[in-house]
Scaffold this motif. Structure first.
Motif, PDB file in Angstrom:
ATOM      1  N   GLN A  25      -2.538   1.091  -8.386  1.00 36.03           N
ATOM      2  CA  GLN A  25      -3.894   1.271  -7.877  1.00 36.03           C
ATOM      3  C   GLN A  25      -4.060   1.072  -6.374  1.00 36.03           C
ATOM      4  O   GLN A  25      -5.113   1.410  -5.819  1.00 36.03           O
ATOM      5  N   LYS A  26      -3.056   0.520  -5.713  1.00 35.27           N
ATOM      6  CA  LYS A  26      -3.230   0.230  -4.289  1.00 35.27           C
ATOM      7  C   LYS A  26      -2.759   1.434  -3.469  1.00 35.27           C
ATOM      8  O   LYS A  26      -1.640   1.491  -2.973  1.00 35.27           O
ATOM      9  N   LEU A  52       0.838  -1.195   0.000  1.00 33.31           N
ATOM     10  CA  LEU A  52       0.000   0.000   0.000  1.00 33.31           C
ATOM     11  C   LEU A  52       0.876   1.248   0.000  1.00 33.31           C
ATOM     12  O   LEU A  52       1.849   1.341   0.749  1.00 33.31           O
ATOM     13  N   ILE A  53       0.526   2.214  -0.856  1.00 32.82           N
ATOM     14  CA  ILE A  53       1.193   3.523  -0.850  1.00 32.82           C
ATOM     15  C   ILE A  53       0.262   4.545  -0.207  1.00 32.82           C
ATOM     16  O   ILE A  53      -0.890   4.700  -0.623  1.00 32.82           O
ATOM     17  N   SER A  54       0.754   5.244   0.801  1.00 34.17           N
ATOM     18  CA  SER A  54       0.028   6.362   1.408  1.00 34.17           C
ATOM     19  C   SER A  54       0.490   7.660   0.749  1.00 34.17           C
ATOM     20  O   SER A  54       1.680   7.968   0.774  1.00 34.17           O
ATOM     21  N   LEU A  66       3.931   6.658  -9.704  1.00 36.80           N
ATOM     22  CA  LEU A  66       4.068   5.805  -8.514  1.00 36.80           C
ATOM     23  C   LEU A  66       4.406   4.372  -8.891  1.00 36.80           C
ATOM     24  O   LEU A  66       5.123   3.679  -8.156  1.00 36.80           O
ATOM     25  N   GLU A  67       3.930   3.905 -10.036  1.00 36.80           N
ATOM     26  CA  GLU A  67       4.327   2.584 -10.527  1.00 36.80           C
ATOM     27  C   GLU A  67       5.824   2.537 -10.772  1.00 36.80           C
ATOM     28  O   GLU A  67       6.520   1.588 -10.358  1.00 36.80           O
ATOM     29  N   ILE A  96      -3.785  11.660  -8.889  1.00 32.20           N
ATOM     30  CA  ILE A  96      -3.345  10.563  -8.019  1.00 32.20           C
ATOM     31  C   ILE A  96      -4.258   9.357  -8.204  1.00 32.20           C
ATOM     32  O   ILE A  96      -3.791   8.215  -8.318  1.00 32.20           O
ATOM     33  N   GLU A  97      -5.561   9.587  -8.266  1.00 33.20           N
ATOM     34  CA  GLU A  97      -6.511   8.493  -8.466  1.00 33.20           C
ATOM     35  C   GLU A  97      -6.304   7.814  -9.820  1.00 33.20           C
ATOM     36  O   GLU A  97      -6.613   6.630  -9.983  1.00 33.20           O
ATOM     37  N   ASN A  98      -5.775   8.543 -10.785  1.00 32.80           N
ATOM     38  CA  ASN A  98      -5.558   7.996 -12.126  1.00 32.80           C
ATOM     39  C   ASN A  98      -4.214   7.277 -12.280  1.00 32.80           C
ATOM     40  O   ASN A  98      -3.824   6.935 -13.404  1.00 32.80           O
TER      41      ASN A  98
END
Length: 336
Positions: A38-39, A11-13, A107-108, A32-34
């Motif tokens: 996805q986690k 999980l990424i915060s 983020l990936e 960020i949501e895009n």
């Protein structure tokens, strides 16, 4: 890159402090949501906003189930980020300022760098933008994802942080690196650099990748573009505090760090010089503090020699004749 099922990913915060961000918070959160990663949990800290930011936060929380909201009473960006860290559940943590945005794969890519290198922290480069047209054009560009460069904490300090890469955003951290470390409250300029210097004392490996994954909004109302206020002295305070931490990691860096501190003093003096004469007189105590600190730091062996020719001249003139320097600087900036 994301070969693993979502449930197996860490999980990424994502910690997003915001103050009066009604006009840009939605776009930031949507970027960020895009993310292709996805986690995520997104923690928005509404730090005493007086506009409709609170309403925007409620709407976002209704639209996205992975958003958590913290409401604070204008305690400053350091306290806001700390509140986010205290609430975060992720094994990985990142910071995004509310007027900025992320490219979809950021983020990936950063999580993949952490996995491949075993680093405690991974950073990418950023792209500055100021209009929606610029942002949209940036999103359509294709960028090569190069191989990461991996440093020890001490190497990163010398080759990245002291060369200007002192931002806490555009980076992904392992929660285990941050631990109980927090941003120093009450500081609003340079606080992220101070946070990084402390982290680097514990980091085994730190990686950087040449990929512009972070979109930095050039905000005309941002802290660095506002007229002088006493909080602008924070950048001097932060480099003074950072110097002790940096020297504990590498004692050979005193001249280098001091030269950056001198530049910070002169940047603050420049802000003071831009004030009208009456306001400069009201802030005479800060002018004196800057002069006293400058004269003290110029005594550090090797620091003056590391300054550019322009900063050497500015430092000499201000130390010798502060009133004349301030008047001349002000006149030169406003004569046109």
């Amino acid at each position: 890159m994301l070969a693993e099922p979502k449930e197996n990913l860490p999980l990424i915060s994502v910690i997003v402090p915001v103050y009066n961000g009604e006009s840009y918070l939605r776009s930031c959160i949507e970027s960020i949501e895009n993310q292709t990663y996805q986690k995520l949990e997104i923690i928005i800290i509404n730090d005493g906003s007086t506009d409709s930011t609170g309403k925007v936060c409620v709407e976002l929380k209704e639209n996205y189930e992975n958003i958590r909201i913290i409401t604070m009473e204008d305690e400053g960006v350091s306290a806001a980020r700390n509140a986010g860290l205290d609430l975060a559940k992720g094994a990985l943590i990142t910071f995004v300022d509310a007027d900025d945005r992320l490219r979809p794969r950021t983020l990936e890519i950063l999580s993949d760098v952490l996995r491949k290198t075993g680093s405690d922290m991974a950073g990418c480069s950023f792209h500055a933008w100021s209009t929606e047209e610029e942002w949209e054009a940036f999103l359509t560009e294709r960028f090569r994802i190069g191989e990461p460069v991996t440093y020890t904490g001490a190497q990163y300090l010398r080759e990245e942080l002291l060369q200007g890469n002192s931002r806490c955003w555009s980076k992904l951290y392992r929660r285990s690196l941050i631990g109980k470390l927090r941003f120093q409250r009450g500081l609003s300029i340079g606080e992220d650099m101070l946070f990084l210097t402390e982290l680097l004392g514990y980091a085994r490996k730190v990686s950087e990748i040449d990929y512009p994954g972070y979109g930095y909004y050039q905000n005309a109302k941002g802290a660095m573009n506002r007229p002088f206020t006493p909080s602008y002295m924070d950048q001097i305070t932060c480099w003074e505090l950072a110097r002790d931490r940096i020297l504990a990691i590498d004692s050979t860096l005193e001249a280098k760090v001091t030269s950056i501190l001198i530049m910070g003093i002169m940047l603050t003096v420049g802000k003071l010089a831009m004030l009208p004469a009456a306001d400069r007189r009201k802030n005479a105590q800060y002018i004196q503090i800057c002069r006293d600190k400058l004269k003290q730091e110029l005594q550090v062996s090797g620091a003056y020699e590391l300054l550019s020719g322009g900063y050497r001249l500015k430092a000499k003139l201000f130390a010798a004749a502060p009133g004349l320097y301030l008047h001349g600087y002000h006149f030169r900036k406003y004569k046109g």
